[in-house]
Design a protein around this motif. Structure first.
Motif: not given
Length: 151
Positions: A4-28
């Motif tokens: 099992k593993f866990e990785v993380w990072i802090i991104i200098q953008k609002p949470v909605t933009e970061v969430f959508n970068a994973v959720y939205d196929n056009k973004k990913i």
């Protein structure tokens, strides 16, 4: 030891933009999936992710989506089972988001441990690529992985 593993990072953008970068196929598709993600990760649906560096498409089964908080999906592991992948999103302030990726599901074997190391590397690269894309408009994966022989 069950891998099992866990990785993380802090991104200098609002949470909605970061969430959508994973959720939205056009973004990913713009920074991580090197061939194509077929659709957004809508809860209860299965989409296909295809990478230039791995032959064939991967089925990604979206299990849970909580806007700006959580995305959980399952995808196949090399032993023939399914791994669970969790993306946790935490708004630190209006312009900073912590994103954490946790993956579980490998067999308790040398093969399972080896595969978990590979995916840990992959998710670490993914969140760094997401940071570069969202903060600077750079696609770190472009040209980084060539198609495997016979793929």
């Amino acid at each position: 030891m069950i891998p099992k593993f866990e990785v993380w990072i802090i991104i200098q953008k609002p949470v909605t933009e970061v969430f959508n970068a994973v959720y939205d196929n056009k973004k990913i598709n713009s920074y991580f999936v090197t061939k194509q993600a077929s659709a957004p990760l809508k809860e209860g649906e299965t989409v296909q992710w295809e990478f230039a560096d791995f032959p064939g498409a991967f089925s990604v089964k979206s299990k849970q989506v909580i806007q700006d908080k959580l995305i959980v999906f399952e995808w196949p592991n090399p032993a023939g089972g399914w791994n669970s992948v969790e993306f946790h999103f935490e708004s630190l302030n209006a312009q900073e988001t912590k994103v954490k990726v946790i993956e579980t599901g490998w067999a308790d074997s040398d093969e399972g441990i080896s595969a978990s190391y590979g995916n840990c590397m992959g998710w670490s690269q993914m969140i760094c690529a997401m940071k570069a894309y969202l903060e600077y408009g750079i696609n770190l994966r472009k040209g980084a992985y060539k198609a495997l022989a016979g793929a």
